[in-house]
Scaffold this motif. Sequence first.
Motif, PDB file in Angstrom:
ATOM      1  N   GLU A  60     -11.061   1.702  -4.219  1.00  0.00           N
ATOM      2  CA  GLU A  60     -11.612   1.274  -3.089  1.00  0.00           C
ATOM      3  C   GLU A  60     -12.416  -0.248  -3.456  1.00  0.00           C
ATOM      4  N   TYR A  94      -4.505  -3.529  -0.851  1.00  0.00           N
ATOM      5  CA  TYR A  94      -5.213  -3.441  -2.512  1.00  0.00           C
ATOM      6  C   TYR A  94      -4.643  -4.520  -3.221  1.00  0.00           C
ATOM      7  N   TYR A 152     -11.250  -2.544  -4.857  1.00  0.00           N
ATOM      8  CA  TYR A 152     -10.325  -3.706  -4.933  1.00  0.00           C
ATOM      9  C   TYR A 152      -9.500  -3.695  -3.425  1.00  0.00           C
ATOM     10  N   ALA A 153     -10.176  -3.063  -2.686  1.00  0.00           N
ATOM     11  CA  ALA A 153      -9.490  -3.066  -1.289  1.00  0.00           C
ATOM     12  C   ALA A 153      -9.929  -4.078  -0.616  1.00  0.00           C
ATOM     13  N   THR A 201       0.915  -1.043   0.085  1.00  0.00           N
ATOM     14  CA  THR A 201       0.128   0.116   0.090  1.00  0.00           C
ATOM     15  C   THR A 201       0.900   1.245  -0.142  1.00  0.00           C
TER      16      THR A 201
END
Lengths: 213, 501
Positions: free
Chosen positions: B327, B319, B329-330, A213
């Motif tokens: 969002e 992700y 694919y989160a 991330t």
Amino acid sequence: MSRVPVPCHIKGAVALQVGDVRTVQGRPGVLVIDVTFPTAGPFEEITFKNYYTAFLSIRVRQVGSPNQSSTKWITCLRDYCLMPNPHNEEGAQDYVSLYKHQMLCDMDKVLELRLILRQPSPLWLNFTLEELQFFQHGPQSSSSAFTKWLSHPAPYEQPALLLQQALPDPDKVSSEVQQMWMLTEMIRASRTTARIGRFDVDGCYDLNLLSYT
Amino acid sequence: MLQEEEDLSLTIAHIVQKLKGSRLYSQLERQAWVSLQKPEIKLESLKEDIKEFFKISGWEKKLQNAVYSELTVFPLPRHPAAPPEHLKEPLVYMRKAQRPVVEQKELLNKWNEMGTDEPDLSLFRPVYAPKDFLEVLINLRNPNYENGDHLNLKTHLGLIQVPLKVKYISELKEFFIELSLNTGQLGIDDATQVPPELFENEHVRLGQKVLAEQDSAAAQQYIRQGSPTALRAELWALILNVSNQPEDLLYYEQLKSNVIQHDLLVDSLIYKDVKLTASNDDYYFVFEDYLYQVLLCFSRDTSVLGHFAYNSASPPKSYIRGKLGMEDYAVFYPPNGVIPFHGFSMYVAPLCFLYHEPSKLYQIFREMYVRFFFRLHSISSHPSGIVSLCLLFETLLQTHLPQLFYHLREIGAQPLRISFKWMVRAFSGYLATDQLLLLWDRILGYNSLEILAVLAAAVFAFRAVNLMEVTSLAAAEAVLADLSTLKVMPLLQIFLFATIT
């Protein structure tokens, strides 16, 4: 009842202090925020976000009756406590609403409003109020029970003689459709926050698929 | 007045909406349908008759218990203008101090080291230990706070530098009134020298009556004086409103099958943690298998994500590769949003003494976690949060043992450095098990973790004479290393009610 924000002009906070602000050592403990309203209307509610203010007083200047020569300032809220202990953080960053019924006087025709902020504790570097807003009652919104096409039915049309095979009974169909519509309305009305409870993995937790991330 | 009524109706609406989706609602509906066939239900007074039927058959009690448990968890009604983050944590600088980014980076660094199918435990370090967490808390600062070099009226001599509200000892005495000297306590008045007719027999009888009534609120009030060992498992289940329905069993089996089918990186952290902590403990090593069963299922339980609505922390997100920032694919990683830290398994270990069935043990642990334990490792300004507990401990020690506090500070042994690890684990692993369970009885009874800070201060008060003679941090730690012989309730009573202030 809906709330409609009232237009107003909020001036910056002015510190009340004896002597020059820059040269004197101590920090001011009293701030004043002036708010003017272009149209002297009634308002129902004041909302703001507190930032380390301990006590709040409000004075208003209303449109006076015709035989009065000058308008005077009236106190409508005296030393309203926002922080129970000025040295602690409790209530320091809360969102607050003040209503008409909490005020000592009428809020009918307000020209100008003065917010007097006090913070007696020397521990805080700054204090103020943020996101100050004023609201009044909006017009009553009519409940939209029916969709438009249901409340304005189309005029009765002659059925076209196109089909020869037996048509389903229109009364039966309409009652079934009504029942289905009622079911959907019931389900929509009883929306819950409960989760379905299933935990679907389908490979999305695979090590190689997830990234940084 | 108007504001309170609005708040009340908002609370009621919220609870009704929450309960409508629960199993209890459909059960009540079914019961109402069934009751229509009974002769005493008449059509004219349908509503009253059904209400009467519910009262007699015990369903009203169940509904009361459910509402009560929602109320204990429900946070204060929020102002319409406040964003949802404000509900989680009202102070902006605490919101900004959350840790998930650091944790995520650490976890992802370890990801690079992985790559083999079999988890090689030597490659893993625990994500963080209580020591690291304490460093973060020490560095919390309010940007609006006067923290000058000169001493002023509110200089914090301890480690915590934020001015949160903590209770004074007079407020604590009122809050913990059931622990006072003239009220019977289990843990004191059930000692062998005290004849059981004085207190213990009556208390056990009362406990059986409370269980027969199945009333959560009464059980919570009862357990403030301690719970008899035989009744403790059922009392805790009643207070936490956990019942062993077939649906719960099914849910647990589902989680178990998820554990068997899919592997998660967090599993290795859990294995490592259990091996390092619980397996080395004299009391808990027998429960090693139970601990794995509970913790592995816990990390896959997405219903735990619900508690983040009132937890100041946020679950870490990851992700799908290539879709950073989108969002859709989160995913929350781990699925329950909680990354276990070093010592996490000690929250579960004492519960293994009470519950032998894995699904019930799991539910009790989950409920205790989302009500209490999450506050011990997230940064928030809540009165039961770890920051407030640390500040309460330091304030109590400074106010009532000023000489000891000054002495320890002078030798470089800040008291919080020693007591922090006790409080973060809720004393699990430090006290003897029966004493620990008596302490956790009170946590449930008062619905607050402040008793941990009071006990920590009481322990320091008890060993004050020895501590005054030490000259280094290591020596101070040695004096306080072994707490397993301490009796919890007498210490608390003496500190709260018998110390001359």
